[in-house]
Motif scaffolding. Structure first.
Motif, short mmCIF file in Angstrom:
data_model
loop_
_atom_site.label_atom_id
_atom_site.label_comp_id
_atom_site.label_asym_id
_atom_site.label_seq_id
_atom_site.Cartn_x
_atom_site.Cartn_y
_atom_site.Cartn_z
N HIS A 120 -4.15 -6.46 -3.02
CA HIS A 120 -5.12 -5.80 -3.90
C HIS A 120 -4.33 -5.19 -5.06
CE1 HIS A 120 -8.84 -6.24 -1.61
NE2 HIS A 120 -8.10 -6.13 -0.53
N ARG A 123 -4.29 -1.79 -7.39
CA ARG A 123 -3.72 -0.51 -6.95
C ARG A 123 -2.40 -0.23 -7.67
NH1 ARG A 123 -4.62 1.93 -1.77
NH2 ARG A 123 -6.39 0.91 -0.75
N ASP A 168 -12.08 -2.04 -3.05
CA ASP A 168 -10.84 -1.45 -2.54
C ASP A 168 -10.46 -0.19 -3.32
OD1 ASP A 168 -8.14 -1.48 -1.13
OD2 ASP A 168 -7.51 -1.74 -3.20
N LEU A 169 -10.55 -0.25 -4.64
CA LEU A 169 -10.20 0.92 -5.45
C LEU A 169 -11.12 2.10 -5.14
CD1 LEU A 169 -9.56 -0.77 -8.93
CD2 LEU A 169 -7.86 -0.03 -7.26
N SER A 172 -10.33 3.69 -1.85
CA SER A 172 -9.10 4.48 -1.92
C SER A 172 -9.32 5.82 -2.60
CB SER A 172 -8.00 3.69 -2.66
OG SER A 172 -8.21 3.66 -4.06
N ARG A 175 -12.55 7.96 -0.01
CA ARG A 175 -12.07 8.31 1.32
C ARG A 175 -13.17 8.92 2.19
NH1 ARG A 175 -6.63 7.78 1.42
NH2 ARG A 175 -5.55 7.73 -0.58
N THR A 308 1.25 0.36 0.27
CA THR A 308 0.10 1.01 -0.35
C THR A 308 -1.20 0.40 0.18
OG1 THR A 308 1.32 1.54 -2.36
CG2 THR A 308 -1.08 1.44 -2.55
N VAL A 309 -1.25 -0.92 0.27
CA VAL A 309 -2.44 -1.60 0.79
C VAL A 309 -2.07 -2.24 2.13
CG1 VAL A 309 -4.29 -3.23 0.32
CG2 VAL A 309 -3.16 -2.08 -1.58
N ALA A 313 -6.43 -1.21 5.46
CA ALA A 313 -7.15 -0.88 4.22
C ALA A 313 -7.86 -2.11 3.68
CB ALA A 313 -6.17 -0.33 3.18
#
Length: 359
Positions: A120, A123, A168-169, A172, A175, A308-309, A313
């Protein structure tokens, strides 16, 4: 520190980018690329002086890690044997076509202590990374991601092709669990959806409206976030970030502006985006998002860090994307047909996004 011996599997658009960038990253030793299509593979290998292979089995014992840039349909088929051999993998998004396959890869990575990173890449976009610093408790998000028809990633619809980036963004940033998904869309070229409009509602009250199209005359990739800290707008293409942080007159709770004095109203009117709601353009450092993603992959392998991903996630983004697909199936147009032009879209079996099983 020893170089990570790397293979890139798939020499399509993204695979070629990964291979070219990996060749220039000192942490990697690019052992070769894998693609069953000889013409495409050989032309690329000759141009960039990279060794090519027909099948993953020919190179698996020679590598420590792999970037998987095949069509999504083959992600699990390619990644699972590598993880079983203890190889680290970076898989292009979406992680798989369904959550069951994603769970299998997550379990394999955990069991064999492998890095499972998913591509992804937004990110790592320098603009998004800068924007995150200005976002606090998002309340409302708008995002649009559109392009012309490129004939890439046509094995999936625009939800898994483009919208999943913004899903996805948003996950993140917010949450919080998604509690409701409403979507509608249409097919232009088929057989999958090409234009989708989605509304996600989260348990904490945040709402996100997402639009994705791969049949647009005006390419666009932007996001607007309204949060407790103010407003942030991100243009992922130009990599520009705009921010609004309110002044004292707003922070003190003066929402009924008609109660202000004539002088106060004049101040608001004349200074709306210069002082009351000052609009600022934030400087963004240059950077290549895919290169940053690859460097993190190497760092996670060499230093035992968490990406990070993660696979988990990416699985959550996939789960929401599948819920978008289920909502689309319930909001068909024209007697069950999805399409504006072109062939009818045959309804597919409903895929249920099952909860992640406990470890």
């Amino acid at each position: 520190m020893r170089q990570v011996r790397l293979a890139v599997i798939g020499t399509g658009h993204l695979g070629k980018i990964h291979a070219k960038l990996a060749k220039g990253i000192s942490a990697f030793k690019l052992v070769g690329v894998v693609d069953p299509v000889k013409e495409s593979r050989d032309a690329f290998c000759q141009e960039h002086k990279i060794k090519g292979y027909d099948d993953v089995s020919e190179i698996a014992k020679k590598i420590d890690a792999a970037v998987i840039a095949t069509p999504t349909l083959y992600h699990k088929q390619v990644a699972a044997p590598l993880l079983e051999m203890g190889k680290h993998v970076l898989i292009e998004k979406p992680i798989t076509l369904d959550t069951e396959e994603a769970d299998e890869l997550i379990d394999l990575a955990e069991h064999h202590r492998c890095v499972l990173q998913v591509g992804h890449v937004e990110r790592f976009n320098p603009a998004f990374r800068e924007a995150v610093k200005k976002i606090e408790s998002p309340r409302f998000i708008r995002a649009e991601r559109s392009s012309g028809y490129t004939f890439r990633s046509i094995d999936v619809g625009v939800t898994l092709d483009l919208m999943i980036h913004d899903i996805d963004l948003v996950l993140s940033l917010v949450r919080s669990p998604v509690v409701d998904v409403q979507a509608t869309g249409l097919t232009v070229f088929g057989p999958h959806e090409d234009i989708v409009e989605t509304r996600l509602t989260f348990a904490n009250g945040c709402v996100a409206n997402l639009t994705a199209s791969r049949a647009s005359f005006a390419p666009s990739r932007h996001m607007e976030v309204f949060s407790d800290a103010g407003f942030v707008g991100v243009d992922f293409t130009t990599r520009k970030v705009k921010s609004i942080v309110s002044d004292d007159i707003v922070r003190q709770g003066v929402s009924e502006v008609h109660e202000l004095s004539a002088e106060g109203k004049g101040y608001v009117r004349d200074n709306l985006f210069s002082a009351v709601l000052p609009l600022q353009e934030i400087e963004v450092a240059p950077g290549n998002a895919i290169e940053a993603e690859l460097k993190e992959f190497a760092d996670c392998i060499q230093r035992g860090l968490t990406p990070t991903v993660t696979g988990k996630a990416a699985r959550e983004a996939l789960s929401v994307a599948l819920q978008v697909g289920d909502s689309l199936a319930q909001h068909r147009w024209d007697g069950g047909k999805f399409n504006l032009v072109g062939p009818s879209m045959r309804p597919e079996p409903k895929r249920v996004a099952k909860p992640r099983k406990a470890a």
